[in-house]
Design a protein around this motif. Structure first.
Motif, PDB file in Angstrom:
ATOM      1  N   LEU A  23      52.376  15.772   0.626  1.00 31.24           N
ATOM      2  CA  LEU A  23      53.195  14.631   0.225  1.00 31.24           C
ATOM      3  C   LEU A  23      52.403  13.620  -0.602  1.00 31.24           C
ATOM      4  N   GLY A  24      51.143  13.939  -0.911  1.00 32.05           N
ATOM      5  CA  GLY A  24      50.331  13.024  -1.692  1.00 32.05           C
ATOM      6  C   GLY A  24      49.682  11.936  -0.873  1.00 32.05           C
ATOM      7  N   VAL A  25      49.641  12.076   0.453  1.00 30.75           N
ATOM      8  CA  VAL A  25      49.068  11.064   1.342  1.00 30.75           C
ATOM      9  C   VAL A  25      47.676  11.516   1.774  1.00 30.75           C
ATOM     10  N   PRO A  26      46.643  10.695   1.551  1.00 30.73           N
ATOM     11  CA  PRO A  26      45.299  11.087   1.995  1.00 30.73           C
ATOM     12  C   PRO A  26      45.266  11.368   3.492  1.00 30.73           C
ATOM     13  N   ALA A  27      44.388  12.269   3.889  1.00 28.37           N
ATOM     14  CA  ALA A  27      44.297  12.636   5.301  1.00 28.37           C
ATOM     15  C   ALA A  27      43.766  11.486   6.145  1.00 28.37           C
ATOM     16  N   GLY A  28      42.802  10.727   5.627  1.00 26.09           N
ATOM     17  CA  GLY A  28      42.203   9.660   6.421  1.00 26.09           C
ATOM     18  C   GLY A  28      41.472  10.233   7.624  1.00 26.09           C
ATOM     19  N   GLY A  29      41.401   9.443   8.689  1.00 23.55           N
ATOM     20  CA  GLY A  29      40.691   9.869   9.884  1.00 23.55           C
ATOM     21  C   GLY A  29      39.228   9.473   9.836  1.00 23.55           C
ATOM     22  N   GLN A 121      49.690   1.364  14.875  1.00 25.11           N
ATOM     23  CA  GLN A 121      50.832   1.804  14.082  1.00 25.11           C
ATOM     24  C   GLN A 121      50.654   3.272  13.703  1.00 25.11           C
ATOM     25  N   GLU A 122      51.617   4.097  14.079  1.00 22.67           N
ATOM     26  CA  GLU A 122      51.553   5.519  13.761  1.00 22.67           C
ATOM     27  C   GLU A 122      52.379   5.804  12.518  1.00 22.67           C
ATOM     28  N   VAL A 123      51.752   6.430  11.532  1.00 24.97           N
ATOM     29  CA  VAL A 123      52.415   6.779  10.271  1.00 24.97           C
ATOM     30  C   VAL A 123      52.093   8.232   9.951  1.00 24.97           C
ATOM     31  N   PHE A 124      53.128   9.032   9.718  1.00 24.24           N
ATOM     32  CA  PHE A 124      52.944  10.463   9.447  1.00 24.24           C
ATOM     33  C   PHE A 124      52.097  11.127  10.532  1.00 24.24           C
ATOM     34  N   GLY A 125      52.364  10.760  11.779  1.00 24.31           N
ATOM     35  CA  GLY A 125      51.716  11.421  12.894  1.00 24.31           C
ATOM     36  C   GLY A 125      50.298  11.006  13.180  1.00 24.31           C
ATOM     37  N   VAL A 227      44.343  18.380 -10.387  1.00 19.35           N
ATOM     38  CA  VAL A 227      44.226  19.471  -9.416  1.00 19.35           C
ATOM     39  C   VAL A 227      44.028  18.872  -8.026  1.00 19.35           C
ATOM     40  N   PRO A 228      44.294  19.644  -6.982  1.00 19.68           N
ATOM     41  CA  PRO A 228      44.144  19.105  -5.622  1.00 19.68           C
ATOM     42  C   PRO A 228      42.704  18.709  -5.304  1.00 19.68           C
ATOM     43  N   ASP A 248      39.539   9.034   2.590  1.00 21.73           N
ATOM     44  CA  ASP A 248      40.614   8.222   2.017  1.00 21.73           C
ATOM     45  C   ASP A 248      40.822   8.462   0.528  1.00 21.73           C
ATOM     46  N   ALA A 249      40.164   9.464  -0.041  1.00 21.10           N
ATOM     47  CA  ALA A 249      40.332   9.750  -1.468  1.00 21.10           C
ATOM     48  C   ALA A 249      41.731  10.276  -1.747  1.00 21.10           C
ATOM     49  N   GLY A 250      42.190  10.068  -2.987  1.00 23.96           N
ATOM     50  CA  GLY A 250      43.489  10.582  -3.387  1.00 23.96           C
ATOM     51  C   GLY A 250      43.545  12.093  -3.302  1.00 23.96           C
TER      52      GLY A 250
END
Length: 315
Positions: A23-29, A121-125, A227-228, A248-250
């Motif tokens: 969905l274009g959302v960085p994984a984070g963590g 706050q939980e967003v996208f699990g 590219v991904p 947090d990279a795109g």
């Protein structure tokens, strides 16, 4: 509940991250996933429970209720009510206790776990904070004085008298070797330039990525398709100073990316700080898989032993 008395340089709520990159959302963590897993295991949490990631300069926290906490990662100076607070251990904090995390002489980040896991706050699990998008964790931002966080209540237990082997702990600088796998963008010229004597981490280093100071040949094609991206990818922008991506990279980019850091070394990548010396070591995919298997074996053995401790306490 705990109250933030001092926010620290960059303290955020993080967990294992999101799995919605499509969905274009960085994984984070957490940038050091090994520290996250071990800190959670020490207090009897699932490996993906949310805690605090502290960076370079830590926060000061007051616990309104007693808690069981652990701090894993870079060797931060830490004090509990003025007394030294040990890392890589599960430590009871009394109601009213003040935990003061200061600086670290090596590495960049540590993970603070609280038994029960922090709420947020939980967003996208995921409760991971994405400060660039402004969501997740605590209002989508770094912590500051006056913030209050809560955690899930769990029965109190005796902490394990466990010492985690240094073999499973993330090593910290100042000289860091990162194993990499070449990609389809790897040319002989780029490989020779990137896998030579090494680089220095510049002051441009955050959770999106770290920029290295020495330049390399920078082929640039303005028509190149996006590219991904994945954490650990080594990009070469037009200026020639490589960028190594962090959680947090795109999710997409157009720069040539001739190398990617192997999964087993992502924790080492998350501990880079400005001034560290970095050297890339190319390895074949089979060696990357073996390194990950060996790392997982050590982590899972530690997690299993600690689960048995807490299961016996509950029984």
């Amino acid at each position: 509940m705990l109250e933030v008395l001092r926010g620290g340089l960059h303290t955020t709520v993080q967990d294992a991250g999101r799995r919605v990159r499509a969905l274009g959302v960085p994984a984070g963590g957490a940038a050091d996933p090994v520290a996250r897993r071990l800190a959670n295991a020490l207090v009897g949490n699932p490996p993906g429970a949310a805690g605090l990631e502290v960076t370079l300069g830590g926060p000061a926290l007051r616990f309104d209720a007693g808690a069981l906490v652990s701090l894993c990662g870079a060797p931060f100076e830490a004090l509990l009510d003025g007394q030294p607070f040990p890392l890589w251990r599960a430590v009871p904090v009394p109601a009213g206790g003040r935990l003061d995390l200061r600086g670290t002489p090596a590495g960049a980040r540590a993970f603070l776990a609280v038994r029960g896991g922090l709420n947020g706050q939980e967003v996208f699990g995921s409760r991971s904070t994405d400060v660039y998008s402004g969501f997740g964790g605590y209002e989508g931002r770094v912590l500051r004085a006056g913030d209050r966080l809560t955690w899930a209540d769990r029965p109190s237990v005796q902490p394990p008298r466990a010492f985690l082997s240094p073999e499973v702990q993330t090593p910290t600088g100042p000289n860091v070797r990162l194993r990499v796998v070449p990609t389809s963008d790897a040319t002989p010229t780029l490989l020779a330039a990137l896998c030579g004597p090494g680089f220095t981490v510049s002051a441009q280093a955050d959770r999106m990525g770290v920029r290295l100071t020495e330049g390399v040949p920078a082929p640039h094609d303005p028509t190149r398709a996006s590219v991904p991206n994945v954490p650990g990818l080594v990009q070469v922008p037009p200026g020639g100073q490589p960028i190594v991506l962090l959680p947090d990279a795109g999710t997409h980019g157009g720069y040539p990316a001739p190398l990617v850091v192997i999964q087993a070394d992502l924790a080492r990548l998350g501990q880079l700080r400005p001034g560290n010396q970095v050297q890339f070591e190319p390895v074949p995919p089979a060696a990357a898989r073996t390194a990950l298997w060996q790392q997982e074996q050590g982590l899972r053995q530690a997690e299993a032993a600690l689960r048995l401790w807490y299961a016996a306490q509950a029984g």
